[in-house]
Design an enzyme around this catalytic site. Sequence first.
Site, PDB file in Angstrom:
ATOM      1  N   HIS A   1       0.854  -1.183   0.000  1.00 14.22           N
ATOM      2  CA  HIS A   1       0.000   0.000   0.000  1.00 14.22           C
ATOM      3  C   HIS A   1       0.894   1.238   0.000  1.00 14.22           C
ATOM      4  O   HIS A   1       2.132   1.131  -0.108  1.00 14.22           O
ATOM      5  CB  HIS A   1      -0.952  -0.026   1.210  1.00 14.22           C
ATOM      6  CG  HIS A   1      -0.269  -0.313   2.513  1.00 14.22           C
ATOM      7  ND1 HIS A   1       0.677   0.519   3.068  1.00 14.22           N
ATOM      8  CD2 HIS A   1      -0.370  -1.371   3.376  1.00 14.22           C
ATOM      9  CE1 HIS A   1       1.104   0.014   4.203  1.00 14.22           C
ATOM     10  NE2 HIS A   1       0.499  -1.136   4.412  1.00 14.22           N
TER      11      HIS A   1
ATOM     12  N   HIS B   1       4.090   1.225   2.045  1.00 12.80           N
ATOM     13  CA  HIS B   1       5.252   0.543   1.455  1.00 12.80           C
ATOM     14  C   HIS B   1       5.877   1.400   0.356  1.00 12.80           C
ATOM     15  O   HIS B   1       7.099   1.475   0.233  1.00 12.80           O
ATOM     16  CB  HIS B   1       4.831  -0.799   0.853  1.00 12.80           C
ATOM     17  CG  HIS B   1       4.320  -1.791   1.841  1.00 12.80           C
ATOM     18  ND1 HIS B   1       2.991  -2.104   1.958  1.00 12.80           N
ATOM     19  CD2 HIS B   1       4.962  -2.540   2.766  1.00 12.80           C
ATOM     20  CE1 HIS B   1       2.830  -3.015   2.897  1.00 12.80           C
ATOM     21  NE2 HIS B   1       4.012  -3.303   3.415  1.00 12.80           N
TER      22      HIS B   1
ATOM     23  N   ASP C   1       5.739  -0.615  12.547  1.00 12.02           N
ATOM     24  CA  ASP C   1       6.163  -1.767  13.349  1.00 12.02           C
ATOM     25  C   ASP C   1       7.391  -1.321  14.150  1.00 12.02           C
ATOM     26  O   ASP C   1       8.522  -1.726  13.871  1.00 12.02           O
ATOM     27  CB  ASP C   1       6.495  -2.937  12.430  1.00 12.02           C
ATOM     28  CG  ASP C   1       5.241  -3.444  11.733  1.00 12.02           C
ATOM     29  OD1 ASP C   1       4.334  -3.919  12.417  1.00 12.02           O
ATOM     30  OD2 ASP C   1       5.156  -3.314  10.500  1.00 12.02           O
TER      31      ASP C   1
END
Length: 285
Positions: A35, A38, A155
Site C-alpha cells: 500500500h 510501502h 512496526d
Amino acid sequence: MTTSPLLANTREELADALRGLEGPVGFVPTMGALHAGHASLMERARKEIGADAPVVVSIFVNPMQFAAGEDLDRYPRTFETDLEVCAAEGVDVVFAPSVDEVYPGGDPQVTVDPGPIARVLEGSTRPTHFRGVLTVVAKLLGLVRPDVAVFGEKDYQQLVLIRRMVSDLCMGVDVIGGAIVREDDGLALSSRNRYLDEGQRRRAVVLSRALFAAREAGPRGAAAVLEAAHQELGRVDGVDLDYLELTDPDLGPVPDSGPARLLVAARLGSTRLIDNVALTLNGDN
Ligand code: PAF
C-alpha cells in the site's frame, strides 16, 4: 513511463539480477499486500541511495513469524498489484521467493535470539514472533547485501530490534526508519486494515486519536500523556486494548523528560492493529 522490475524467484536469479546492478543498493523487505506506506519506504530507499542506484524489494510472507492460530493463511496476497506498485516506484528488482527457497531444509536449526526487547509489548502475546522476523531479515540481508535497508516505523518494536540485531551482530547495513503513512482520518496504513468491517474501520480511528491527544499532553509529563490516551480510548466501544505503553525511543524505561514513544495495540473483532507516535515529555512538542 514505468518499467517493470526484474523478478527473481530463486537465490540464483537474485544473484544474477544483483550482478547486473551498479551503485549502492537500497532494500525494502515486505510481506506484500503493498500500500502507500510501502511505496513511501521505496521512495525513502531511493532518496537514501540516489536516483540512479538500484532499489530491491522482497515480497515474502514469512511463516516463521506467525504462531499457530495467527493469520498466516488469510494474510492478504496481492502479487500482481504488488508488482504494479513496485513498477510505479521504479523498483529495479523484486525478490519473491517460495518458502522452500528461503527455508530449504525446513525450519532452520540456527535462528536469531532477539533478546529481552522481544519479550515486551508485541512479544508478551506473540513470544515467537520476533525470532521469526529477525531470522528472516538476517537471511534476506545476507542474500541481497544492501547498503541501506528501510523498515516502517509502524512496526516500531520490529524496527528497534532490527537496528539492535544489525548493530550487535555487525551486519554492516544502514537501517532507516520510514515514517508512518496515515489515512486522512489518522488511521495508520496497514495490510491488515482490509480485514476491518465498516463499523470496525470507523472505530479503529480511536487508536491514532488517542496517540495524537497523548502527544499534545507531552509537555505536561508522562502521567498526563497516559491519561489523555486512555480518555480517548474510553470514548469508543468494541476496541479491546492489548497494551498502551510509554517508553523511551529504544523501548527502555520512560524518561523524565525528552524524546519518548507511545505504543498501542488493540483488537477490533479478530483483527489486531498496532500504532505508535513519537512525543516529547516535559518539553516542547
Ligand atoms: O514488516 C514486515 O513486513 C515483515 O515483518 C518483514 C520485515 C518483511 C519480515 O518478514
